[in-house]
Motif scaffolding. Sequence first.
Motif, PDB file in Angstrom:
ATOM      1  N   MET A   1     -56.411 -25.656  12.449  1.00  0.00           N
ATOM      2  CA  MET A   1     -56.042 -27.064  12.328  1.00  0.00           C
ATOM      3  C   MET A   1     -57.249 -27.927  12.697  1.00  0.00           C
ATOM      4  SD  MET A   1     -52.630 -28.771  13.945  1.00  0.00           S
ATOM      5  CE  MET A   1     -51.834 -30.140  13.122  1.00  0.00           C
ATOM      6  N   ARG A   2     -57.511 -28.971  11.904  1.00  0.00           N
ATOM      7  CA  ARG A   2     -58.578 -29.922  12.216  1.00  0.00           C
ATOM      8  C   ARG A   2     -57.987 -31.328  12.216  1.00  0.00           C
ATOM      9  NH1 ARG A   2     -64.503 -30.737   9.260  1.00  0.00           N
ATOM     10  NH2 ARG A   2     -65.317 -32.222  10.759  1.00  0.00           N
ATOM     11  N   VAL A   3     -58.338 -32.088  13.254  1.00  0.00           N
ATOM     12  CA  VAL A   3     -57.709 -33.385  13.494  1.00  0.00           C
ATOM     13  C   VAL A   3     -58.776 -34.459  13.654  1.00  0.00           C
ATOM     14  CG1 VAL A   3     -56.261 -34.679  15.107  1.00  0.00           C
ATOM     15  CG2 VAL A   3     -55.713 -32.300  14.586  1.00  0.00           C
ATOM     16  N   LEU A   4     -58.488 -35.659  13.148  1.00  0.00           N
ATOM     17  CA  LEU A   4     -59.336 -36.819  13.392  1.00  0.00           C
ATOM     18  C   LEU A   4     -58.658 -37.694  14.437  1.00  0.00           C
ATOM     19  CD1 LEU A   4     -61.817 -38.541  12.711  1.00  0.00           C
ATOM     20  CD2 LEU A   4     -60.413 -39.692  10.969  1.00  0.00           C
ATOM     21  N   ILE A   5     -59.373 -37.972  15.525  1.00  0.00           N
ATOM     22  CA  ILE A   5     -58.862 -38.842  16.585  1.00  0.00           C
ATOM     23  C   ILE A   5     -59.464 -40.227  16.379  1.00  0.00           C
ATOM     24  CG2 ILE A   5     -58.724 -39.228  19.071  1.00  0.00           C
ATOM     25  CD1 ILE A   5     -59.334 -36.175  19.385  1.00  0.00           C
ATOM     26  N   VAL A   6     -58.615 -41.224  16.153  1.00  0.00           N
ATOM     27  CA  VAL A   6     -59.075 -42.600  15.960  1.00  0.00           C
ATOM     28  C   VAL A   6     -58.570 -43.416  17.138  1.00  0.00           C
ATOM     29  CG1 VAL A   6     -59.196 -44.550  14.377  1.00  0.00           C
ATOM     30  CG2 VAL A   6     -58.837 -42.242  13.467  1.00  0.00           C
ATOM     31  N   GLU A   7     -59.437 -43.615  18.125  1.00  0.00           N
ATOM     32  CA  GLU A   7     -59.036 -44.251  19.383  1.00  0.00           C
ATOM     33  C   GLU A   7     -60.254 -44.964  19.973  1.00  0.00           C
ATOM     34  OE1 GLU A   7     -57.748 -45.898  22.348  1.00  0.00           O
ATOM     35  OE2 GLU A   7     -56.152 -44.658  21.472  1.00  0.00           O
ATOM     36  N   ASP A  28     -62.505 -34.311  15.453  1.00  0.00           N
ATOM     37  CA  ASP A  28     -63.585 -35.290  15.429  1.00  0.00           C
ATOM     38  C   ASP A  28     -63.047 -36.574  16.037  1.00  0.00           C
ATOM     39  OD1 ASP A  28     -65.112 -33.419  14.093  1.00  0.00           O
ATOM     40  OD2 ASP A  28     -64.574 -34.183  12.115  1.00  0.00           O
ATOM     41  N   MET A  29     -63.943 -37.408  16.545  1.00  0.00           N
ATOM     42  CA  MET A  29     -63.537 -38.564  17.318  1.00  0.00           C
ATOM     43  C   MET A  29     -64.279 -39.804  16.823  1.00  0.00           C
ATOM     44  SD  MET A  29     -63.512 -38.424  21.473  1.00  0.00           S
ATOM     45  CE  MET A  29     -65.290 -38.497  21.548  1.00  0.00           C
ATOM     46  N   VAL A  30     -63.543 -40.863  16.487  1.00  0.00           N
ATOM     47  CA  VAL A  30     -64.157 -42.137  16.102  1.00  0.00           C
ATOM     48  C   VAL A  30     -63.448 -43.261  16.832  1.00  0.00           C
ATOM     49  CG1 VAL A  30     -64.852 -41.283  13.829  1.00  0.00           C
ATOM     50  CG2 VAL A  30     -62.649 -42.440  14.088  1.00  0.00           C
ATOM     51  N   GLY A  31     -64.131 -44.417  16.955  1.00  0.00           N
ATOM     52  CA  GLY A  31     -63.573 -45.494  17.751  1.00  0.00           C
ATOM     53  C   GLY A  31     -63.207 -46.746  16.997  1.00  0.00           C
ATOM     54  N   ASP A  32     -63.308 -46.727  15.664  1.00  0.00           N
ATOM     55  CA  ASP A  32     -62.936 -47.911  14.897  1.00  0.00           C
ATOM     56  C   ASP A  32     -62.437 -47.511  13.512  1.00  0.00           C
ATOM     57  OD1 ASP A  32     -65.279 -48.360  12.757  1.00  0.00           O
ATOM     58  OD2 ASP A  32     -66.175 -47.659  14.628  1.00  0.00           O
ATOM     59  N   GLY A  33     -61.741 -48.452  12.867  1.00  0.00           N
ATOM     60  CA  GLY A  33     -61.119 -48.149  11.586  1.00  0.00           C
ATOM     61  C   GLY A  33     -62.099 -47.930  10.461  1.00  0.00           C
ATOM     62  N   ASP A  34     -63.223 -48.649  10.459  1.00  0.00           N
ATOM     63  CA  ASP A  34     -64.202 -48.489   9.381  1.00  0.00           C
ATOM     64  C   ASP A  34     -64.795 -47.081   9.381  1.00  0.00           C
ATOM     65  OD1 ASP A  34     -63.737 -51.131   8.746  1.00  0.00           O
ATOM     66  OD2 ASP A  34     -65.466 -51.871   9.880  1.00  0.00           O
ATOM     67  N   GLY A  56     -62.391 -53.232  13.754  1.00  0.00           N
ATOM     68  CA  GLY A  56     -62.657 -53.037  12.334  1.00  0.00           C
ATOM     69  C   GLY A  56     -61.360 -52.998  11.550  1.00  0.00           C
ATOM     70  N   THR A  57     -61.292 -52.094  10.575  1.00  0.00           N
ATOM     71  CA  THR A  57     -60.072 -51.939   9.786  1.00  0.00           C
ATOM     72  C   THR A  57     -58.906 -51.568  10.704  1.00  0.00           C
ATOM     73  OG1 THR A  57     -61.366 -51.181   7.887  1.00  0.00           O
ATOM     74  CG2 THR A  57     -59.014 -50.722   7.852  1.00  0.00           C
ATOM     75  N   HIS A  58     -57.825 -52.329  10.625  1.00  0.00           N
ATOM     76  CA  HIS A  58     -56.661 -52.098  11.494  1.00  0.00           C
ATOM     77  C   HIS A  58     -56.060 -50.719  11.220  1.00  0.00           C
ATOM     78  CE1 HIS A  58     -52.644 -52.690  13.262  1.00  0.00           C
ATOM     79  NE2 HIS A  58     -53.238 -53.604  14.011  1.00  0.00           N
ATOM     80  N   GLY A  59     -55.462 -50.149  12.270  1.00  0.00           N
ATOM     81  CA  GLY A  59     -54.862 -48.831  12.133  1.00  0.00           C
ATOM     82  C   GLY A  59     -53.811 -48.767  11.032  1.00  0.00           C
ATOM     83  N   ASP A  60     -53.048 -49.845  10.875  1.00  0.00           N
ATOM     84  CA  ASP A  60     -52.039 -49.877   9.807  1.00  0.00           C
ATOM     85  C   ASP A  60     -52.689 -49.756   8.437  1.00  0.00           C
ATOM     86  OD1 ASP A  60     -50.211 -50.201  11.790  1.00  0.00           O
ATOM     87  OD2 ASP A  60     -49.684 -52.274  11.307  1.00  0.00           O
ATOM     88  N   ASP A  61     -53.844 -50.413   8.271  1.00  0.00           N
ATOM     89  CA  ASP A  61     -54.532 -50.358   6.974  1.00  0.00           C
ATOM     90  C   ASP A  61     -55.172 -48.996   6.740  1.00  0.00           C
ATOM     91  OD1 ASP A  61     -53.901 -53.013   6.247  1.00  0.00           O
ATOM     92  OD2 ASP A  61     -55.524 -53.772   7.510  1.00  0.00           O
ATOM     93  N   VAL A  62     -55.600 -48.352   7.806  1.00  0.00           N
ATOM     94  CA  VAL A  62     -56.111 -46.983   7.675  1.00  0.00           C
ATOM     95  C   VAL A  62     -54.986 -46.075   7.191  1.00  0.00           C
ATOM     96  CG1 VAL A  62     -57.041 -44.983   8.903  1.00  0.00           C
ATOM     97  CG2 VAL A  62     -57.912 -47.267   9.412  1.00  0.00           C
TER      98      VAL A  62
END
Length: 228
Positions: A1-7, A28-34, A56-62
Motif C-alpha cells: 500500500m502507498r499513501v499520500l499524506i496531505v497535511e 509521501d508527505m506534502v503540506g499544501d494542495g498545489d 494553496g488548493t483547498h482540500g475539497d478541490d483536491v
Amino acid sequence: MRVLIVEDEPYLAEAIRDGLRLEAIASDMVGDGDTALEYLAVNEYDAVILDRDIPGTHGDDVARWIITTGLPCRILMLTAADLLDEKIRGFEIGADDYVTKPFELRELVMRLRALGRRPAEGAPPVQEYAGLRLDTFRREVYRDGRYVALTRKQFAVLEVLLAARGGVISAETLLERAWDENADPFTNAVRITISSLRKRLGDPWLIHTVAGVGYRLDTAEAAAQEHL
C-alpha cells in the motif's frame, strides 16, 4: 500500500508517516494542495489522507480533482471540526471516510486498512495464492499453514507481488509501491529484499525472477511448466 499524506502541520504529518511505516505502508508527505496535485499527477497511490484546510488548493478541490480525474485512490479526509454538515459535505464531494482531529493513530491506520480492503478490484483483506495466506489487518503471513515472520519491508513487497496473482512486477514498480519518494532508483534495495524474502518463505522458492522484466509469485511447479 502507498499513501499520500496531505497535511500542513509538520509534526502531525510526520507522526502519521512514522505510524504508517510501522504498518509496512509506504507514504509521501506534502503540506499544501498545489503540491498534492503535482504528486497525484505523477505517482500512483492507493489512498490519500487529505486535510481539508490546507494552503494553496483547498482540500475539497483536491478531492474533486481526484474524483473527476478518475484516479482509483481512496480519500480519507481529516478535519478539525466535528460537525455533521462538514462530514456530509466531504462525503458529497467523494470522500470515502472521515477522521476528526484529534484522533488516535491506531484508528487512522485501521480506517486506512479498511479502505484498502475494497479497492476497485475488490481485493479481500485476506489474500491466498500459491500456498500463501496474507492478512493485511493482522500483518501476518502463512505458507502452507506455517507462520512466516517478515520485516515490514518484506511484507510490503510480498503484498504487491501477491496482489498480482502470478503477474510479473518490475523492480521499478516494487520500488514505487513499497518504498517512498526518497528511494534511490538505482538502489539494490529491491533485489536485496527479494532475496531475503525468498529465504524467509523457504524452499521451494515462490518468487521467480523473469530475466529483464521483473519478479513473479507462483508455485515452483507452475514456474517449471513454463519452461517445458
